[in-house]
Design a protein around this motif. Structure first.
Motif, mmCIF file in Angstrom:
data_model
loop_
_atom_site.group_PDB
_atom_site.id
_atom_site.type_symbol
_atom_site.label_atom_id
_atom_site.label_comp_id
_atom_site.label_asym_id
_atom_site.label_seq_id
_atom_site.Cartn_x
_atom_site.Cartn_y
_atom_site.Cartn_z
ATOM 1 N N GLY A 176 6.334 -11.640 0.007
ATOM 2 C CA GLY A 176 7.584 -12.417 -0.273
ATOM 3 C C GLY A 176 7.738 -12.834 -1.583
ATOM 4 O O GLY A 176 9.034 -13.030 -2.132
ATOM 5 N N LYS A 177 6.602 -13.239 -2.142
ATOM 6 C CA LYS A 177 6.594 -13.733 -3.490
ATOM 7 C C LYS A 177 6.126 -12.834 -4.450
ATOM 8 O O LYS A 177 5.921 -13.018 -5.692
ATOM 9 C CB LYS A 177 6.270 -14.861 -3.759
ATOM 10 C CG LYS A 177 6.489 -15.908 -2.837
ATOM 11 C CD LYS A 177 5.729 -17.388 -2.638
ATOM 12 C CE LYS A 177 6.359 -18.369 -1.715
ATOM 13 N NZ LYS A 177 5.559 -19.685 -1.543
ATOM 14 N N ALA A 178 5.591 -11.398 -4.302
ATOM 15 C CA ALA A 178 5.131 -10.676 -5.107
ATOM 16 C C ALA A 178 6.028 -10.137 -6.299
ATOM 17 O O ALA A 178 5.358 -10.067 -7.563
ATOM 18 C CB ALA A 178 4.759 -9.224 -4.142
ATOM 19 N N GLU A 198 2.175 -5.555 -1.531
ATOM 20 C CA GLU A 198 2.337 -6.256 -2.568
ATOM 21 C C GLU A 198 2.538 -5.369 -3.751
ATOM 22 O O GLU A 198 3.467 -5.392 -4.669
ATOM 23 C CB GLU A 198 1.661 -7.539 -2.738
ATOM 24 C CG GLU A 198 1.765 -8.477 -1.697
ATOM 25 C CD GLU A 198 0.471 -9.224 -1.707
ATOM 26 O OE1 GLU A 198 0.831 -10.195 -0.735
ATOM 27 O OE2 GLU A 198 -0.488 -9.098 -2.202
ATOM 28 N N ALA A 199 1.700 -4.490 -4.059
ATOM 29 C CA ALA A 199 1.657 -3.595 -5.176
ATOM 30 C C ALA A 199 3.048 -2.716 -5.135
ATOM 31 O O ALA A 199 3.411 -2.513 -6.367
ATOM 32 C CB ALA A 199 0.569 -2.732 -5.288
ATOM 33 N N GLY A 200 3.484 -2.169 -3.970
ATOM 34 C CA GLY A 200 4.755 -1.250 -3.997
ATOM 35 C C GLY A 200 5.842 -2.251 -4.306
ATOM 36 O O GLY A 200 6.782 -1.582 -4.975
ATOM 37 N N GLY A 204 8.336 -1.588 -7.236
ATOM 38 C CA GLY A 204 9.467 -0.948 -6.530
ATOM 39 C C GLY A 204 9.156 0.531 -6.114
ATOM 40 O O GLY A 204 10.086 1.347 -6.241
ATOM 41 N N SER A 205 8.042 0.894 -5.464
ATOM 42 C CA SER A 205 7.666 2.017 -5.145
ATOM 43 C C SER A 205 7.098 1.949 -3.815
ATOM 44 O O SER A 205 6.777 0.744 -3.192
ATOM 45 C CB SER A 205 6.768 2.520 -6.163
ATOM 46 O OG SER A 205 6.563 3.829 -5.783
ATOM 47 N N GLU A 215 -4.065 2.506 -9.899
ATOM 48 C CA GLU A 215 -3.591 3.279 -11.090
ATOM 49 C C GLU A 215 -2.137 3.175 -11.688
ATOM 50 O O GLU A 215 -1.997 2.947 -12.839
ATOM 51 C CB GLU A 215 -3.679 4.741 -10.799
ATOM 52 C CG GLU A 215 -3.639 5.741 -11.865
ATOM 53 C CD GLU A 215 -3.687 7.205 -11.501
ATOM 54 O OE1 GLU A 215 -4.244 7.995 -12.139
ATOM 55 O OE2 GLU A 215 -3.278 7.499 -10.259
ATOM 56 N N ALA A 216 -1.150 3.010 -10.808
ATOM 57 C CA ALA A 216 0.305 2.842 -11.049
ATOM 58 C C ALA A 216 0.435 1.486 -11.886
ATOM 59 O O ALA A 216 1.007 1.315 -12.788
ATOM 60 C CB ALA A 216 0.920 2.871 -10.069
ATOM 61 N N LEU A 217 -0.368 0.306 -11.262
ATOM 62 C CA LEU A 217 -0.418 -0.905 -11.961
ATOM 63 C C LEU A 217 -1.053 -0.958 -13.251
ATOM 64 O O LEU A 217 -0.294 -1.506 -14.231
ATOM 65 C CB LEU A 217 -0.944 -2.133 -10.915
ATOM 66 C CG LEU A 217 -0.233 -2.400 -9.719
ATOM 67 C CD1 LEU A 217 -1.112 -3.111 -8.832
ATOM 68 C CD2 LEU A 217 0.852 -3.323 -10.105
#
Length: 297
Positions: A176-178, A198-200, A204-205, A215-217
């Protein structure tokens, strides 16, 4: 063990109130179990883990000048944490976190970190006034930062000169705080410790694997990304590439604090000179030991 290296731990230090039931639970259940109160909060849990692994944690947080706060301060010192820079406020109560856990994992939780949020950037004074650093001479060591700070303050930290040279290790505190962490992606020394959900949320993915999320981060601008995915493979991403490792299978005995233990163990492993898969596996092993009910050492 670590090398005694100092690391600043910024964020929530509070009382955890944890109710644990041995079996599954559904909404509205009233079941037998155990209720415990112990020192907690993301910054506290990370600091305790770091001390266990041989590093020297320094707390930057807000703890109320009430009876609960006095006991909490004493516990912090007993655990080997440096409390010399803690903000004490007579007008604010000591924060609390309440969680219900079943044999299947976390059922629900409420984090009351209002005093930390109300204290705001006063907890950062030692990094601004020359005690630990300043805008002209920024702190250049390790900082563990948790997402219980306000969104506005986290955004400020991303560009504050006093944080510009830090090796900044960041945990979101909860899904909720990610999204609060998004401004920190631009910090040149930022590493995120997140789970797959949290990564998503941050990007926004939707990701189907920890390796793709890491990899995306990194592609988004992080120096390092650590992504866990429950019992499935976890990943460490850096500009040099992606490595993965799988957590060992254990019987679940507790949940709250597992991610913080993983983060502390990974930081300590890197402080000892481990890199890549070796550091990642060390952290996963420590987290598995923790959720099995034992204390990693």
């Amino acid at each position: 063990m670590g090398n005694g290296q100092t690391i600043l731990c910024i964020g929530s230090v509070l009382w955890d109130i944890i109710g644990r039931a041995g079996g599954p639970m559904r909404l509205g259940n009233d079941v037998p179990g155990r209720i415990t109160r112990l020192p907690g909060g993301v910054a506290m849990n990370i600091a305790t883990g770091l001390a266990r692994f041989g590093l020297t944690p320094v707390l930057l947080t807000a703890i109320g000048a009430d009876a609960d706060g006095e006991v909490l301060m004493a516990e912090c010192r007993r655990l080997g944490l440096d409390t010399g820079h803690v903000t004490r406020d007579h007008g604010l109560p000591t924060d609390q976190y309440m969680a219900i856990e079943s044999g299947e994992g976390l059922v629900a939780a409420i984090a009351d970190a209002h005093s930390l949020e109300a204290a705001g950037d006063r907890i950062l004074a030692p990094l601004e006034n020359g005690t630990l650093g300043s805008a002209d001479a920024p702190y250049c060591g390790l900082i563990a930062l948790d997402g219980n700070l306000t969104e506005a303050l986290l955004a400020e930290i991303a560009t504050r000169p006093s944080f510009a040279a830090a090796d900044l290790r960041v945990a979101p505190a909860s899904p909720g705080k990610a999204t609060r962490l998004r401004p920190l992606i631009g910090h040149p020394g930022a590493s995120f410790y997140v789970n797959l959900e949290e990564a998503g949320l941050i990007l926004g993915s939707v990701f189907t694997s920890a390796s793709r999320a890491a990899e995306a981060l990194v592609e988004a601008g992080l120096a390092q990304a650590l992504v866990t995915d429950g019992a499935r493979a976890a990943a460490e991403g850096t500009r040099g590439g992606i490595v993965t490792a799988t957590p060992p299978r254990v019987v679940l005995a507790r949940v709250t604090g597992a991610g913080d233990t993983f983060m502390a163990a990974h930081i300590a492993a890197q402080a000892r000179g481990l890199t890549g898969e070796a550091a990642l596996q060390t952290a996963l092993d420590a987290a598995a030991t923790y959720v099995s009910g034992e204390d990693p050492a």
